[in-house]
Write an enzyme that holds these catalytic residues in place. Structure first.
Site, PDB file in Angstrom:
ATOM      1  N   ARG A 155       0.823  -1.214   0.000  1.00 45.79           N
ATOM      2  CA  ARG A 155       0.000   0.000   0.000  1.00 45.79           C
ATOM      3  C   ARG A 155       0.857   1.264   0.000  1.00 45.79           C
ATOM      4  NH1 ARG A 155      -1.821  -3.476   3.850  1.00 45.79           N
ATOM      5  NH2 ARG A 155      -3.914  -4.313   3.627  1.00 45.79           N
ATOM      6  N   ILE A 156       1.923   1.262   0.809  1.00 45.94           N
ATOM      7  CA  ILE A 156       2.765   2.471   0.868  1.00 45.94           C
ATOM      8  C   ILE A 156       3.515   2.625  -0.459  1.00 45.94           C
ATOM      9  CG2 ILE A 156       4.610   3.675   2.120  1.00 45.94           C
ATOM     10  CD1 ILE A 156       3.921   1.903   4.571  1.00 45.94           C
ATOM     11  N   THR A 208       9.663  -3.161   2.037  1.00 44.39           N
ATOM     12  CA  THR A 208       9.179  -4.504   2.310  1.00 44.39           C
ATOM     13  C   THR A 208       9.035  -4.749   3.817  1.00 44.39           C
ATOM     14  OG1 THR A 208       9.661  -6.826   1.958  1.00 44.39           O
ATOM     15  CG2 THR A 208      11.564  -5.431   2.239  1.00 44.39           C
ATOM     16  N   ARG A 237      12.010  -1.511   7.867  1.00 45.66           N
ATOM     17  CA  ARG A 237      12.590  -1.891   9.151  1.00 45.66           C
ATOM     18  C   ARG A 237      14.103  -1.925   8.970  1.00 45.66           C
ATOM     19  NH1 ARG A 237       8.522  -0.705  11.078  1.00 45.66           N
ATOM     20  NH2 ARG A 237       7.101  -1.894  12.382  1.00 45.66           N
ATOM     21  N   ASP A 261      15.366   5.987   7.931  1.00 54.90           N
ATOM     22  CA  ASP A 261      14.436   6.304   9.020  1.00 54.90           C
ATOM     23  C   ASP A 261      14.471   5.199  10.066  1.00 54.90           C
ATOM     24  OD1 ASP A 261      12.331   7.665  10.377  1.00 54.90           O
ATOM     25  OD2 ASP A 261      10.868   6.292   9.488  1.00 54.90           O
ATOM     26  N   GLU A 266      17.167   0.090  17.607  1.00 57.65           N
ATOM     27  CA  GLU A 266      16.538   1.403  17.838  1.00 57.65           C
ATOM     28  C   GLU A 266      16.267   1.619  19.319  1.00 57.65           C
ATOM     29  OE1 GLU A 266      13.149   1.681  15.229  1.00 57.65           O
ATOM     30  OE2 GLU A 266      14.411   1.700  13.460  1.00 57.65           O
ATOM     31  N   HIS A 285      13.110   6.863  13.223  1.00 57.69           N
ATOM     32  CA  HIS A 285      11.927   6.043  12.930  1.00 57.69           C
ATOM     33  C   HIS A 285      10.636   6.864  13.107  1.00 57.69           C
ATOM     34  CE1 HIS A 285      10.150   1.705  13.010  1.00 57.69           C
ATOM     35  NE2 HIS A 285       9.340   2.552  12.401  1.00 57.69           N
ATOM     36  N   ILE A 286      10.464   7.767  12.169  1.00 56.81           N
ATOM     37  CA  ILE A 286       9.392   8.757  12.304  1.00 56.81           C
ATOM     38  C   ILE A 286       8.414   8.705  11.117  1.00 56.81           C
ATOM     39  CG2 ILE A 286      10.713  10.672  11.216  1.00 56.81           C
ATOM     40  CD1 ILE A 286       8.865  10.969  14.539  1.00 56.81           C
ATOM     41  N   SER A 288       5.605   7.302  10.482  1.00 54.71           N
ATOM     42  CA  SER A 288       4.175   7.541  10.732  1.00 54.71           C
ATOM     43  C   SER A 288       3.959   8.767  11.628  1.00 54.71           C
ATOM     44  CB  SER A 288       3.567   6.310  11.418  1.00 54.71           C
ATOM     45  OG  SER A 288       4.173   6.128  12.687  1.00 54.71           O
TER      46      SER A 288
HETATM   47  C1  DGY Z   1       4.808   0.924  11.396  1.00 54.20           C
HETATM   48  O1  DGY Z   1       3.610   1.202  11.490  1.00 54.20           O
HETATM   49  O2  DGY Z   1       5.200  -0.227  11.212  1.00 54.20           O
HETATM   50  C2  DGY Z   1       5.749   2.060  11.547  1.00 54.20           C
HETATM   51  O3  DGY Z   1       7.037   1.714  11.176  1.00 54.20           O
HETATM   52  C3  DGY Z   1       5.738   2.533  12.972  1.00 54.20           C
HETATM   53  O4  DGY Z   1       6.298   1.524  13.762  1.00 54.20           O
END
Ligand code: DGY
Length: 322
Positions: A155-156, A208, A237, A261, A266, A285-286, A288
């Site tokens: 989706r992203i 992915t 990730r 990110d 982390e 890791h920002i 969202s």
């Molecule tokens: C997710 O929704 O997986 C984002 O990386 C926030 O953790």
């Protein structure tokens, strides 16, 4: 008696009020996720846990005798050890479709930041070190009309592709476990094998999910195939890229830059060499991280928790539990 739910980090009043109508709610008032050890120590009586990233494995589940549902406030669910959860008949939910635009925005932001050296030049300008008009040493790389390779066309990925094609006239290639012919027609993207995509792309965006198959999906071998001018962006990730191989690829000029990110560990170590590389833009890791999206994510997790505890199939039950 109402079921007992614990939320491992602070969420909005609206979400708290919603859950409280149906459940006895306890919540961590801090914005730092409560550790697994503390959850086990203090909240081992709960029926439902709402969390982000807490590893849900056999060891954890053995200490949580009443637990039935874990709702992640994230789309990623690599913290779920599915076989352990299934063995205990625990189900898990995630929050797909809440953050597609938000993460896609950040991916494009990272592409522009690295290519046009925005953070680096911001520092120079603010430090009063800008002394010449139009100096050559500040020029960057073009983004528009270049080739973008998306690894993981979910989706992203689709939103990134749309922005890249319509906004930047980019040629968009993708690699995905399964080819998506309908997406190709709708968005005008082209399917390539992983290696061919890596060889051809000026920008590579890794999207992915983290699974056994995608752990270190981009490693030394893949960096060796990339263009020397390539820029890689990771908003998935940290573990989908071998971080040591990335550091080496940047250091030795195998690629031109990176936008990250997410990290293998982390928060990342302050001595991580990536933090000292000018051609690497780093973020905590920002992906969202906007108020609207974060609130939406926690409400979706809350609704699924309530639904599951009421005996229904929650809307965002993760695939493996269906
Ligand atoms: C997710 O929704 O997986 C984002 O990386 C926030 O953790």
């Amino acid at each position: 008696m109402k079921p007992k739910v614990y939320i491992a980090r602070r969420v909005s009043k609206e979400v708290q009020e919603y859950i409280s109508k149906f459940c006895d709610l306890e919540m961590n008032e801090s914005d730092e996720i409560l550790s697994r050890e503390k959850i086990v120590e203090k909240y081992n009586h709960i029926d439902g846990l709402i969390t982000i990233g807490t590893k849900i494995d056999e060891e954890f589940l053995n200490s949580m005798p009443n637990l039935k549902v874990v709702s992640n406030i994230s789309v990623g669910y690599d913290n779920f050890v599915i076989k352990d959860m299934k063995k205990r008949k625990i189900i898990g939910t995630n929050t797909p479709d809440t953050l597609n635009d938000t993460v896609a925005d950040l991916a494009l932001g990272l592409i522009l930041s690295v290519a046009r050296r925005i953070p680096e030049l911001d520092k120079i300008t603010k430090a009063g070190m800008w002394t010449k008009v139009y100096p050559e040493e500040y020029v960057g790389t073009e983004v528009h009309h270049k080739t973008l390779g998306i690894i993981g066309m979910g989706r992203i990925g689709e939103v990134v592709a749309k922005r890249a094609k319509l906004g930047f006239d980019m040629d968009v290639l993708y690699y995905n476990r399964h080819r998506k012919e309908e997406t190709e027609k709708r968005l005008g993207v082209k399917y390539y094998s992983k290696d061919e995509l890596i060889k051809k792309s000026d920008f590579i965006v890794v999207l992915t999910p983290l699974t056994k198959e995608t752990y270190h999906f981009i490693d030394e071998r893949e960096f060796n195939l990339m263009k020397k001018s390539a820029i890689i962006i990771n908003v998935s990730r940290g573990q989908t890229i071998n971080e040591l191989a990335l550091i080496d690829a940047i250091k030795t000029g195998k690629i031109a830059g990176a936008g990250v990110d997410v990290f293998e560990k982390e928060p990342t170590d302050k001595n991580n060499p990536l933090l000292r590389m000018e051609n690497v833009v780093t973020l905590p890791h920002i992906g969202s991280g906007t108020w609207n999206t974060r609130n939406h994510m926690s409400m979706v997790a809350a609704e699924d928790m309530v639904s599951a505890l009421q005996g229904n199939i929650p809307k965002n039950l993760v695939e493996e539990f269906k």
